[in-house]
Design an enzyme around this catalytic site. Structure first.
Site, PDB file in Angstrom:
ATOM      1  N   PHE A 144      -5.813  27.325  -3.896  1.00 20.91           N
ATOM      2  CA  PHE A 144      -5.589  26.011  -4.530  1.00 20.91           C
ATOM      3  C   PHE A 144      -6.343  25.851  -5.840  1.00 20.91           C
ATOM      4  O   PHE A 144      -6.836  24.790  -6.176  1.00 20.91           O
ATOM      5  CB  PHE A 144      -5.893  24.871  -3.541  1.00 20.91           C
TER       6      PHE A 144
ATOM      7  N   ARG B  84      10.922  15.323  -4.055  1.00 19.32           N
ATOM      8  CA  ARG B  84      10.132  14.093  -4.119  1.00 19.32           C
ATOM      9  C   ARG B  84       8.901  14.304  -5.012  1.00 19.32           C
ATOM     10  O   ARG B  84       8.195  15.285  -4.863  1.00 19.32           O
ATOM     11  CB  ARG B  84       9.703  13.662  -2.703  1.00 19.32           C
TER      12      ARG B  84
ATOM     13  N   ASN C 136      -6.039  16.256   2.530  1.00 18.46           N
ATOM     14  CA  ASN C 136      -5.037  16.274   1.460  1.00 18.46           C
ATOM     15  C   ASN C 136      -5.643  15.870   0.120  1.00 18.46           C
ATOM     16  O   ASN C 136      -5.323  16.448  -0.911  1.00 18.46           O
ATOM     17  CB  ASN C 136      -3.870  15.346   1.809  1.00 18.46           C
TER      18      ASN C 136
ATOM     19  N   CYS D 146       3.414  14.536   0.062  1.00 21.85           N
ATOM     20  CA  CYS D 146       2.098  14.262   0.662  1.00 21.85           C
ATOM     21  C   CYS D 146       1.006  13.864  -0.325  1.00 21.85           C
ATOM     22  O   CYS D 146       0.459  12.764  -0.223  1.00 21.85           O
ATOM     23  CB  CYS D 146       1.645  15.462   1.483  1.00 21.85           C
TER      24      CYS D 146
END
Ligand code: UDX
Length: 459
Positions: free
Chosen positions: A270, A348, A229, A281
């Protein structure tokens, strides 16, 4: 295989439904009554493409209960998928994981072998801690328990969770016991060998290769999740940093991303510059990794910088607005997108919320649209004072957004926003300014429709 899953949040429910579809005998446990009552009616409490249909398909076999004692004793494998919310200092709070392990150990049958799998994202060393918690309960109960603890981190992406669960890039298992590894290999056999009939909504991608199951020690497995991550987060932050410089030197970051992405060592994924990452996350996991490092007195400047660059992107967008409008006081700004990314109602750490808060604080009025996240955003933003409330409106019709507005900001790249009638939007605005926070439109297209266009990393 008989399985108990503790927690029916994002990871728990997706896993439960998928394993049930693969003909495992699944009982999912959750204490949240509102969630359970929805699940008992066959309704998914989370928004995720395809989950409702799949839940209906497995409805006759899957069970939901608030009671660990109903699910655990007869199970062969128990998955813990409860939340690990951030503590004030950024570290992940593993209280719920340990509590779940305690409750599991309290109802395990003596001498029966269980594999207890930690799927929640947890700080390095948690599996060991869970094993200790379990052993303590066994000794309190005065029984000889037989549990192997294993780490099996989850790499699901919101909005693509089912696709990722059926067709993962890899499965990572961290365990010290051969028995646990074998059990997990049997659990995932249909996925590892791709022997299941794909659900109609999730056909097997033609280029998909059988995924490897990588086995390692528990600490390394836990670290893999954080490192994966953090790497993705810093890849995005890197392109955002380059985007800022592109603006200074009149280069186009979308061209730069294309050019570097063609290098197979870098890859094109990405590398979309824009408003950066949000969600449950990356913000939490990068902070938690820094928390783990801080405990050892170890510095991680790259991870710290990835966070700084990420949160700077949101401020930059507001600065661009301020520059374009001279002042934000008294201006009306339309916000396209509230969710932290498309295909989810998750708000979030969503960039939209920070941007809206800052605009309101500077005296602007805000009109916001999102295909599905308005309810969540309204709730999150409702703790504002009254003057803010009167300047914040939500609309379900995207074409109501520009009416008399001074600028539009595209925050989330929903499909719908790729097909907007730009000319129609521009015509209704006081000043047709489009701040494209995700580089969805080409500057030429937006200008041709009458907009003054400002993207990210392109002049
Ligand atoms: C992520 C990981 O991808 C997943 O493996 C892990 O299990 C959980 O965290 P998720 O948070 O659902 O999943 O979102 P992801 O699709 O990875 O995107 C995260 C954020 O990065 C979004 O806000 C998205 O808009 C942003 N992003 C992504 C970019 O800004 N640019 C990109 O090029 C890609």
């Amino acid at each position: 295989m008989k399985i108990a899953i503790i927690g029916t949040g994002y990871v728990g429910l997706t896993t439960a439904v998928v394993l049930s579809y693969l003909h495992h005998d699944v009982t999912a446990v959750d204490k949240d009554e509102s969630k359970l009552s929805l699940l008992h009616e066959g309704k998914s409490p989370i928004h995720e493409p395809g989950i409702q249909n799949l839940l209906e398909e497995v409805w006759h076999t899957i069970r939901f209960t608030p009671n660990v004692a109903e699910a655990v004793p007869g199970a062969e494998l128990i998955l813990i998928a409860v939340g690990t919310p951030p503590k004030k200092n950024g570290e992940a709070d593993t209280r719920h994981v340990e509590q779940a392990a305690r409750e599991v150990a309290q109802v395990c049958l003596p001498n029966k072998h269980y594999t207890l799998v930690v799927k929640s994202t947890v700080p390095i060393g948690t599996n060991q801690r869970v094993a200790e918690v379990v052993e303590n309960v066994f000794s309190e109960r005065g029984i000889r328990g037989n549990i192997s603890v294993a780490s099996n981190p989850e790499f699901l992406q919101e909005g693509l969770a089912l696709q990722g669960a059926f067709y993962p890039d890899r499965i990572v298992v961290g365990a010290n016991s051969e028995e646990a590894v074998d059990t997990l290999r049997r659990l995932y056999k249909p996925i590892l060998e791709q022997t299941f009939d794909p659900p109609s909504e999730f056909p097997r991608p033609p280029s998909y290769h059988l995924p490897p199951m990588m086995t390692t020690d528990p600490n390394s497995a836990e670290m893999i999740k954080y490192a994966a991550n953090t790497f993705l987060a810093l890849k995005i932050s890197f392109i955002n940093e380059i985007a800022g410089l592109c603006e200074e030197v009149a280069a186009d970051v979308t061209e730069v991303a294309r050019g570097i992405g063609l290098d197979a060592r870098i890859g094109h994924r990405f590398l979309r510059a824009g408003l950066g990452w949000g969600g449950s996350c990356y913000p939490k996991d990068t902070a938690a990794l820094l928390g783990v490092a801080a405990q050892s007195g170890y510095k991680m400047p790259i991870t710290e910088a990835a966070r700084t660059v990420n949160f700077r992107q949101r401020k930059r967008i507001v600065e661009k607005l301020r520059e374009a409008l001279s002042t934000l006081e008294g201006k009306t700004v339309g916000i396209l997108g509230l969710a932290f990314k498309p295909n989810t109602d998750d708000i979030r750490e969503a960039p939209a919320l920070d941007i809206i808060r800052e605009l309101l604080a500077e005296g602007a009025a805000v009109r916001a649209h999102d295909p599905i996240a308005i309810t969540n955003a309204r709730q999150a933003l409702s703790q504002r004072d009254d003057t803010h409330d009167s300047r914040l409106h939500f609309t379900e019709d995207v074409y109501e957004l520009p009416y008399d507005a001074d600028a539009l900001v595209l925050v989330t790249e929903w499909d719908l926003y790729h097909r907007l009638e730009l000319r129609r939007l521009a015509k209704q605005m006081k000043t047709p300014i489009l701040i494209d926070g995700r580089n969805v439109y080409s500057p030429e297209e937006a200008r041709a429709a009458g907009f003054h266009y400002i993207g990210v990393g392109r002049t």
